[in-house]
Design a protein around this motif. Structure first.
Motif, mmCIF file in Angstrom:
data_model
loop_
_atom_site.group_PDB
_atom_site.id
_atom_site.type_symbol
_atom_site.label_atom_id
_atom_site.label_comp_id
_atom_site.label_asym_id
_atom_site.label_seq_id
_atom_site.Cartn_x
_atom_site.Cartn_y
_atom_site.Cartn_z
ATOM 1 N N LEU A 59 0.857 -1.184 0.000
ATOM 2 C CA LEU A 59 0.000 0.000 0.000
ATOM 3 C C LEU A 59 0.892 1.232 0.000
ATOM 4 C CD1 LEU A 59 -2.849 1.375 0.535
ATOM 5 C CD2 LEU A 59 -2.209 1.333 2.953
ATOM 6 N N GLU A 60 0.610 2.170 -0.891
ATOM 7 C CA GLU A 60 1.357 3.430 -0.857
ATOM 8 C C GLU A 60 0.414 4.590 -0.585
ATOM 9 O OE1 GLU A 60 3.600 4.773 -4.351
ATOM 10 O OE2 GLU A 60 4.711 6.086 -2.998
ATOM 11 N N VAL A 61 0.757 5.388 0.416
ATOM 12 C CA VAL A 61 0.006 6.610 0.707
ATOM 13 C C VAL A 61 0.756 7.743 0.025
ATOM 14 C CG1 VAL A 61 -0.851 8.140 2.505
ATOM 15 C CG2 VAL A 61 -0.710 5.672 2.933
ATOM 16 N N GLY A 62 0.147 8.312 -1.025
ATOM 17 C CA GLY A 62 0.809 9.346 -1.818
ATOM 18 C C GLY A 62 1.466 8.728 -3.039
ATOM 19 N N PHE A 63 0.634 8.222 -3.955
ATOM 20 C CA PHE A 63 1.153 7.523 -5.156
ATOM 21 C C PHE A 63 1.868 8.504 -6.086
ATOM 22 C CE2 PHE A 63 0.676 6.036 -9.546
ATOM 23 C CZ PHE A 63 1.164 4.745 -9.451
ATOM 24 N N GLY A 64 1.379 9.728 -6.150
ATOM 25 C CA GLY A 64 2.015 10.783 -6.938
ATOM 26 C C GLY A 64 2.214 10.409 -8.388
ATOM 27 N N ALA A 65 3.461 10.499 -8.853
ATOM 28 C CA ALA A 65 3.779 10.199 -10.252
ATOM 29 C C ALA A 65 4.191 8.743 -10.410
ATOM 30 C CB ALA A 65 4.900 11.118 -10.716
ATOM 31 N N GLY A 66 4.136 7.975 -9.329
ATOM 32 C CA GLY A 66 4.303 6.526 -9.433
ATOM 33 C C GLY A 66 5.739 6.029 -9.440
ATOM 34 N N LEU A 88 -2.794 5.310 -3.041
ATOM 35 C CA LEU A 88 -3.820 6.274 -2.651
ATOM 36 C C LEU A 88 -3.328 7.669 -3.018
ATOM 37 C CD1 LEU A 88 -4.538 5.093 1.041
ATOM 38 C CD2 LEU A 88 -5.472 4.167 -1.085
ATOM 39 N N ASP A 89 -4.158 8.422 -3.688
ATOM 40 C CA ASP A 89 -3.791 9.825 -3.960
ATOM 41 C C ASP A 89 -5.027 10.639 -4.293
ATOM 42 O OD1 ASP A 89 -2.361 12.299 -4.795
ATOM 43 O OD2 ASP A 89 -0.628 10.973 -4.720
ATOM 44 N N LEU A 90 -4.901 11.938 -4.087
ATOM 45 C CA LEU A 90 -6.001 12.844 -4.429
ATOM 46 C C LEU A 90 -6.163 12.930 -5.937
ATOM 47 C CD1 LEU A 90 -5.045 15.758 -2.005
ATOM 48 C CD2 LEU A 90 -7.027 14.229 -1.779
ATOM 49 N N GLY A 147 -8.848 9.913 -4.355
ATOM 50 C CA GLY A 147 -9.692 10.554 -3.337
ATOM 51 C C GLY A 147 -8.875 10.725 -2.071
ATOM 52 N N GLU A 148 -9.539 11.197 -1.044
ATOM 53 C CA GLU A 148 -8.890 11.463 0.238
ATOM 54 C C GLU A 148 -8.405 10.140 0.876
ATOM 55 O OE1 GLU A 148 -8.047 14.183 2.141
ATOM 56 O OE2 GLU A 148 -7.377 12.539 3.409
ATOM 57 N N ALA A 149 -7.117 10.072 1.162
ATOM 58 C CA ALA A 149 -6.551 8.805 1.662
ATOM 59 C C ALA A 149 -7.129 8.402 3.016
ATOM 60 C CB ALA A 149 -5.025 8.928 1.768
ATOM 61 N N THR A 150 -7.450 9.391 3.852
ATOM 62 C CA THR A 150 -7.902 9.052 5.209
ATOM 63 C C THR A 150 -9.292 8.419 5.213
ATOM 64 O OG1 THR A 150 -8.663 11.313 5.470
ATOM 65 C CG2 THR A 150 -6.508 10.785 6.394
ATOM 66 N N LEU A 164 4.748 5.138 3.307
ATOM 67 C CA LEU A 164 4.083 6.393 3.687
ATOM 68 C C LEU A 164 4.880 7.532 3.053
ATOM 69 C CD1 LEU A 164 2.083 8.161 5.110
ATOM 70 C CD2 LEU A 164 3.145 7.627 7.291
ATOM 71 N N ASP A 165 4.375 8.009 1.903
ATOM 72 C CA ASP A 165 5.109 9.016 1.116
ATOM 73 C C ASP A 165 4.241 10.251 0.866
ATOM 74 O OD1 ASP A 165 7.263 10.109 -0.170
ATOM 75 O OD2 ASP A 165 6.990 9.023 -2.049
ATOM 76 N N ALA A 166 3.640 10.746 1.956
ATOM 77 C CA ALA A 166 2.880 11.998 1.883
ATOM 78 C C ALA A 166 3.879 13.161 1.828
ATOM 79 C CB ALA A 166 2.015 12.122 3.123
ATOM 80 N N SER A 171 3.259 20.364 6.143
ATOM 81 C CA SER A 171 2.374 20.834 5.073
ATOM 82 C C SER A 171 1.240 19.867 4.765
ATOM 83 C CB SER A 171 3.166 21.121 3.796
ATOM 84 O OG SER A 171 4.286 20.329 3.699
ATOM 85 N N ASN A 172 1.320 18.644 5.270
ATOM 86 C CA ASN A 172 0.330 17.618 4.908
ATOM 87 C C ASN A 172 -0.093 16.853 6.184
ATOM 88 O OD1 ASN A 172 0.557 15.077 2.204
ATOM 89 N ND2 ASN A 172 -1.196 16.156 3.028
ATOM 90 N N PRO A 173 -0.471 17.616 7.284
ATOM 91 C CA PRO A 173 -0.621 16.973 8.599
ATOM 92 C C PRO A 173 -1.655 15.854 8.641
ATOM 93 C CG PRO A 173 -1.503 19.213 8.623
ATOM 94 C CD PRO A 173 -0.786 19.045 7.322
HETATM 95 C C1 SAM Z 1 5.569 13.293 -1.839
HETATM 96 S S1 SAM Z 1 4.272 13.168 -3.017
HETATM 97 C C2 SAM Z 1 4.292 11.461 -3.464
HETATM 98 C C3 SAM Z 1 5.376 11.086 -4.457
HETATM 99 C C4 SAM Z 1 5.137 9.725 -5.047
HETATM 100 N N1 SAM Z 1 5.245 8.669 -4.084
HETATM 101 C C5 SAM Z 1 5.977 9.428 -6.278
HETATM 102 O O1 SAM Z 1 6.701 8.413 -6.297
HETATM 103 O O2 SAM Z 1 5.870 10.200 -7.241
HETATM 104 C C6 SAM Z 1 2.865 13.216 -1.942
HETATM 105 C C7 SAM Z 1 1.548 12.855 -2.587
HETATM 106 O O3 SAM Z 1 0.542 12.853 -1.560
HETATM 107 C C8 SAM Z 1 -0.679 13.236 -2.150
HETATM 108 N N2 SAM Z 1 -1.610 13.670 -1.082
HETATM 109 C C9 SAM Z 1 -1.505 14.758 -0.288
HETATM 110 N N3 SAM Z 1 -2.550 14.829 0.578
HETATM 111 C C10 SAM Z 1 -3.323 13.743 0.316
HETATM 112 C C11 SAM Z 1 -4.531 13.245 0.890
HETATM 113 N N4 SAM Z 1 -5.136 13.888 1.890
HETATM 114 N N5 SAM Z 1 -5.057 12.090 0.385
HETATM 115 C C12 SAM Z 1 -4.423 11.433 -0.637
HETATM 116 N N6 SAM Z 1 -3.263 11.857 -1.211
HETATM 117 C C13 SAM Z 1 -2.726 13.000 -0.738
HETATM 118 C C14 SAM Z 1 -0.270 14.362 -3.094
HETATM 119 O O4 SAM Z 1 -1.272 14.551 -4.083
HETATM 120 C C15 SAM Z 1 1.056 13.845 -3.653
HETATM 121 O O5 SAM Z 1 0.885 13.177 -4.867
#
Ligand code: SAM
Length: 237
Positions: A59-66, A88-90, A147-150, A164-166, A171-173
């Motif tokens: 599971l990855e929290v903050g998938f971003g650009a993958g 998981l990502d917004l 959507g919202e990860a929480t 856990l890669d938020a 900035s992302n509490p």
């Molecule tokens: C540090 S970046 C992740 C980088 C990513 N792991 C990569 O390899 O590219 C953090 C990610 O967390 C996501 N994010 C921030 N707040 C979020 C939330 N409440 N729910 C889901 N994703 C969230 C952002 O959209 C962003 O893509």
């Protein structure tokens, strides 16, 4: 809300994105590839695990650009491990940005990167909230929850590893609260581990309070320490 994102080149030559909404880059400017490999793949000891496993779920929290997914899925393919990777990502950056990051050049299996870019290109604008399944040759499955990860539905004892890669806790509490970290603990299988780049005191304390055994590891360039947290096995004393 769609984030405004910009490509930046990091010190090891790999690229990352800068988020104007969070005022932060997706990876360390000391090296995106170096950080991802060190913190997540080495932190979770994936090379060792993939030698003894036929299946893994991450599971990855903050998938971003993958980037973490690409490195993990490529390694799983090399070891013929069937990987279920849930991100998981917004939102997911658009296909043009994903393509200009050139992450396919950083891995052994470039078609994985192309697979994500093609899927992202099927949406004109933002990816609508929901769950998407992207199977790939070699038994790998990518599941993306937009959507919202929480509020994601995380079943108990479902994952072998959590990344856990938020963005950082300041900035992302919302992704570093004790409640959310407790959910991440509960969704891990006994013996599973959570890897993260943050070594902040309150993150470490939340991990300990949630029931993890926490270890500090030397960090990648630009970072003194990072954390790996292990969920005890039911049989542990
Ligand atoms: C540090 S970046 C992740 C980088 C990513 N792991 C990569 O390899 O590219 C953090 C990610 O967390 C996501 N994010 C921030 N707040 C979020 C939330 N409440 N729910 C889901 N994703 C969230 C952002 O959209 C962003 O893509």
């Amino acid at each position: 809300m769609e984030d405004s994102l910009e490509i930046r080149t990091t010190r090891d030559g790999s690229r990352t994105l800068y988020s104007h909404a969070f005022r932060q880059s997706f990876h360390s400017m000391h090296g995106a590839l170096t950080e991802a490999s060190h913190v997540f793949l080495e932190g979770a000891k994936l090379s060792e695990l993939f030698q003894s496993r036929k299946e893994m779920s991450i599971l990855e929290v903050g998938f971003g650009a993958g980037l973490n997914w690409l490195l993990t899925a490529s390694l799983a393919l090399r070891h013929q491990v069937s990987l279920t990777y849930t991100g998981l990502d917004l939102q997911i950056p658009n296909a043009d940005l994903l393509s200009r990051l050139s992450y396919g050049e950083l891995i052994e299996t470039p078609p994985l990167a192309q697979h994500l870019i093609q899927w992202r290109g099927t949406f004109d604008g933002a990816v609508p909230s929901g769950t998407y399944h992207l199977p790939h040759d070699g038994g790998s499955i990518l599941q993306l929850h937009i959507g919202e990860a929480t509020t994601a539905n995380l079943s108990p004892n479902a994952y072998d590893c959590v990344y856990l890669d938020a963005f950082d806790p300041k900035s992302n509490p919302i992704l570093w609260t004790l409640e959310f970290i407790q959910q991440l603990h509960d969704t891990l299988c006994g013996g599973g581990c959570l890897a993260t780049y943050s070594a902040a005191g309150r993150v470490r304390r939340a991990l300990v309070t949630s029931g993890f055994s926490v270890m500090r590891r030397p960090g990648p360039p630009g970072k003194r320490e990072v954390l790996v947290a292990r969920k005890p096995c039911p049989a542990d004393p």
